[in-house]
Scaffold this active site. Sequence first.
Site, PDB file in Angstrom:
ATOM      1  N   ASN A  70      49.800   7.522  74.525  1.00  0.00           N
ATOM      2  CA  ASN A  70      49.394   8.928  74.735  1.00  0.00           C
ATOM      3  C   ASN A  70      47.942   9.184  74.325  1.00  0.00           C
ATOM      4  O   ASN A  70      47.548  10.324  74.099  1.00  0.00           O
ATOM      5  CB  ASN A  70      50.332   9.864  73.950  1.00  0.00           C
ATOM      6  CG  ASN A  70      50.166   9.656  72.457  1.00  0.00           C
ATOM      7  OD1 ASN A  70      49.585   8.658  72.030  1.00  0.00           O
ATOM      8  ND2 ASN A  70      50.677  10.600  71.676  1.00  0.00           N
ATOM      9  N   ASP A  92      46.135   8.766  71.647  1.00  0.00           N
ATOM     10  CA  ASP A  92      45.654   9.239  70.335  1.00  0.00           C
ATOM     11  C   ASP A  92      45.147   8.067  69.489  1.00  0.00           C
ATOM     12  O   ASP A  92      44.852   8.227  68.314  1.00  0.00           O
ATOM     13  CB  ASP A  92      46.764   9.998  69.588  1.00  0.00           C
ATOM     14  CG  ASP A  92      47.954   9.085  69.264  1.00  0.00           C
ATOM     15  OD1 ASP A  92      48.898   9.563  68.605  1.00  0.00           O
ATOM     16  OD2 ASP A  92      47.936   7.904  69.689  1.00  0.00           O
ATOM     17  N   ASP A 137      52.651   3.465  69.569  1.00  0.00           N
ATOM     18  CA  ASP A 137      53.856   4.295  69.471  1.00  0.00           C
ATOM     19  C   ASP A 137      55.066   3.609  70.095  1.00  0.00           C
ATOM     20  O   ASP A 137      54.952   2.533  70.680  1.00  0.00           O
ATOM     21  CB  ASP A 137      53.593   5.653  70.148  1.00  0.00           C
ATOM     22  CG  ASP A 137      52.866   5.472  71.476  1.00  0.00           C
ATOM     23  OD1 ASP A 137      51.774   6.066  71.644  1.00  0.00           O
ATOM     24  OD2 ASP A 137      53.374   4.689  72.312  1.00  0.00           O
ATOM     25  N   ASP A 175      63.095  -1.872  59.491  1.00  0.00           N
ATOM     26  CA  ASP A 175      62.569  -2.223  58.169  1.00  0.00           C
ATOM     27  C   ASP A 175      63.176  -1.245  57.157  1.00  0.00           C
ATOM     28  O   ASP A 175      62.976  -0.040  57.277  1.00  0.00           O
ATOM     29  CB  ASP A 175      61.037  -2.098  58.193  1.00  0.00           C
ATOM     30  CG  ASP A 175      60.333  -3.040  57.215  1.00  0.00           C
ATOM     31  OD1 ASP A 175      59.349  -3.682  57.610  1.00  0.00           O
ATOM     32  OD2 ASP A 175      60.809  -3.116  56.059  1.00  0.00           O
ATOM     33  N   ASP A 187      62.517  -4.492  52.572  1.00  0.00           N
ATOM     34  CA  ASP A 187      61.217  -4.514  51.913  1.00  0.00           C
ATOM     35  C   ASP A 187      61.354  -4.731  50.408  1.00  0.00           C
ATOM     36  O   ASP A 187      62.180  -4.096  49.759  1.00  0.00           O
ATOM     37  CB  ASP A 187      60.522  -3.173  52.192  1.00  0.00           C
ATOM     38  CG  ASP A 187      59.068  -3.188  51.782  1.00  0.00           C
ATOM     39  OD1 ASP A 187      58.693  -2.359  50.928  1.00  0.00           O
ATOM     40  OD2 ASP A 187      58.325  -4.040  52.294  1.00  0.00           O
ATOM     41  N   GLU A 206      62.781  -9.413  51.889  1.00  0.00           N
ATOM     42  CA  GLU A 206      61.427  -9.809  51.474  1.00  0.00           C
ATOM     43  C   GLU A 206      61.501  -9.980  49.955  1.00  0.00           C
ATOM     44  O   GLU A 206      61.763  -9.021  49.240  1.00  0.00           O
ATOM     45  CB  GLU A 206      60.382  -8.765  51.843  1.00  0.00           C
ATOM     46  CG  GLU A 206      58.961  -9.231  51.551  1.00  0.00           C
ATOM     47  CD  GLU A 206      57.974  -8.106  51.310  1.00  0.00           C
ATOM     48  OE1 GLU A 206      56.776  -8.310  51.546  1.00  0.00           O
ATOM     49  OE2 GLU A 206      58.403  -7.006  50.894  1.00  0.00           O
ATOM     50  N   HIS A 231      52.365  -8.606  58.741  1.00  0.00           N
ATOM     51  CA  HIS A 231      51.411  -7.486  58.677  1.00  0.00           C
ATOM     52  C   HIS A 231      50.690  -7.411  57.333  1.00  0.00           C
ATOM     53  O   HIS A 231      49.818  -6.566  57.133  1.00  0.00           O
ATOM     54  CB  HIS A 231      52.169  -6.171  58.900  1.00  0.00           C
ATOM     55  CG  HIS A 231      53.203  -5.955  57.859  1.00  0.00           C
ATOM     56  ND1 HIS A 231      54.324  -6.759  57.732  1.00  0.00           N
ATOM     57  CD2 HIS A 231      53.260  -5.084  56.827  1.00  0.00           C
ATOM     58  CE1 HIS A 231      55.011  -6.371  56.689  1.00  0.00           C
ATOM     59  NE2 HIS A 231      54.398  -5.349  56.120  1.00  0.00           N
ATOM     60  N   ASP A 232      51.030  -8.326  56.398  1.00  0.00           N
ATOM     61  CA  ASP A 232      50.389  -8.387  55.075  1.00  0.00           C
ATOM     62  C   ASP A 232      49.509  -9.618  54.909  1.00  0.00           C
ATOM     63  O   ASP A 232      48.891  -9.802  53.856  1.00  0.00           O
ATOM     64  CB  ASP A 232      51.461  -8.458  53.972  1.00  0.00           C
ATOM     65  CG  ASP A 232      52.248  -7.171  53.818  1.00  0.00           C
ATOM     66  OD1 ASP A 232      53.402  -7.241  53.356  1.00  0.00           O
ATOM     67  OD2 ASP A 232      51.716  -6.099  54.171  1.00  0.00           O
TER      68      ASP A 232
END
Length: 561
Positions: free
Chosen positions: A23, A25, A29, A98, A199, A256, A329-330
Amino acid sequence: MKKQWWKEAVVYQIYPRSFKDTNGDGIGDLRGVLEKLDYLKFLGIDVIWLCPIYKSPNDDNGYDISDYRDIMQEFGIMKDFDKLLAEAHKRGIKILLDLVVNHSSDEHNWFVESRKSKDNEYRDYYIWKEGKDGKEPNNWGSVFSGSAWQYDEATDMYYLHLFTKKQPDLNWENPKIRKEVQDLVRWWLDKGIDGFRMDVISAISKQQDFPDGPKKEGALYGDFGPYSINGPRVHEYLKELNKEVLSKYDIMTVGETPGATPEIAMDYVGEERDELNMLFQFEHMSLGDGEDGKWSNGPFKLIELKAILSKWQKGLEKGGWNSLYWNNHDQPRIVSRFGDDKKYWKESAKMLGTCLHMLQGTPYIYQGEEIGMTNVAFENLEDYKDVEIFNAYRELVQLKGKDHDEMMKAIYERGRDNARTPMQWDASENAGFTQGTPWIKLNPNYKEINVESQINDENSILNYYRKLIKIRKENEAMIYGQYDIILEAHEEIYAYTRTLENEKLLVICNFSQNTPEFNLPEDIEFSTKELIISNYEAHEEEDIKEIALRPYECRVYKLIK
Ligand code: TEU
Ligand code: CA
């Protein structure tokens, strides 16, 4: 060995914020994930792990949840998620969410209530302590720098936050919290999702006398690890969650668990333990850590990496199960970290994929890994977005006087934003990620490295990963075969076998830009051999007793007795 669908699956991890914006921004999404389901089907993966998509003020990009049953405003609405789940299932793709319940957001209604007064009914949903001599209750430091305690004027007490101040830890000692978690987990499972990644699940049980932690020379704070990681009741809590909810569904769960060793891991994932199916360990991700942890990043030694991976392969082979990952992502991009993202970019990316996928366990592919995305080096600190980077910069450079350039070098090599630059779909503006302004800058190499330029190139990293996923489905030895390392002391070659009945797979990986000679150990006998996959031309009939390996070369042979 018991067969399970989640042992045979390949998982694809999506960081929705950086995957695909629909969209304009500049923020990825859920409709963007929906749009790319056919691409993921083409890749051949079986399961998607979605990083947090719940309502959140995004102090830590969604890992700070303010409503566990609602979708993050930027990512869309619940209908978008329901459609995504239905369309994924139509394509035979499962979805994991998650579960972030070591802490919530400080904007969650539970905490808004809890901080109001000492006798509020939600008070014990969190961990509140009196200060000591006008200071914090103990010397624990937060993972994201600073104290792990925040003073709150309203009740003149401190609350615990192992991560940011806006991520107060939930008090699992309180049975009401455990019930809340059971209810929200059951709510999502009844919606039809296929499991959870949990997590920092090894941190949910704290030693209740909250003693000071050991403090390294020159450190500002003490380590909460001995009193909050793999804590006294963690297994009791996971067994309870499993008995009350998880065991009633055909799902997969992966925890994790920073701080886990193979011995500790068997307590979490042992078949008879009724807790988790598998977990993420971090020992191979801490390689190179120095005085300031990852912020003083040293060279990587293959011998150390082989020792760690072998320990986990053997440690969990009887009744346990490994999760296999290079990226998430870490973590920084693996081709830049353990490979060569310049001269031998393609060869090393393929070698690293092979080395990982041939191990025993469930492989995880992080978005962009399948096209060889690399680390980025933004010149200005302001171009970074990760709270962990800013907090570390403030503490190490501004408080402790670490050199700015040295810190920027560490951020380039180990910072989490390396994994969070937008997915590179094509060479058009903003790499086809967004029509707007991306929330974080792109890696400028997207013109060369992108999905579109690799889809129809049979020699691309993307099609190589497709082949890795395909041969897994055709070779049971690749899934259930016993792991045994060979040439253990070799400093440049990582070689091992996988054996299932009379079938043996021989995996050979050159982790260097040099040309070491591979010598086949005499005790490996076979009558016929078949080359399964390699990242260089290699002739089937070539004698494999001695192979002059090319830079970052890898080969996998099926050896038949
Ligand atoms: O990460 C937990 C964790 O161990 C990380 O702190 C990790 O060690 C570190 O970032 C590596 O430098 C989980 C999530 O994966 C992470 O994204 C969140 O920031 C964190 O929990 C808090 O929810
Ligand atoms: Ca968007």
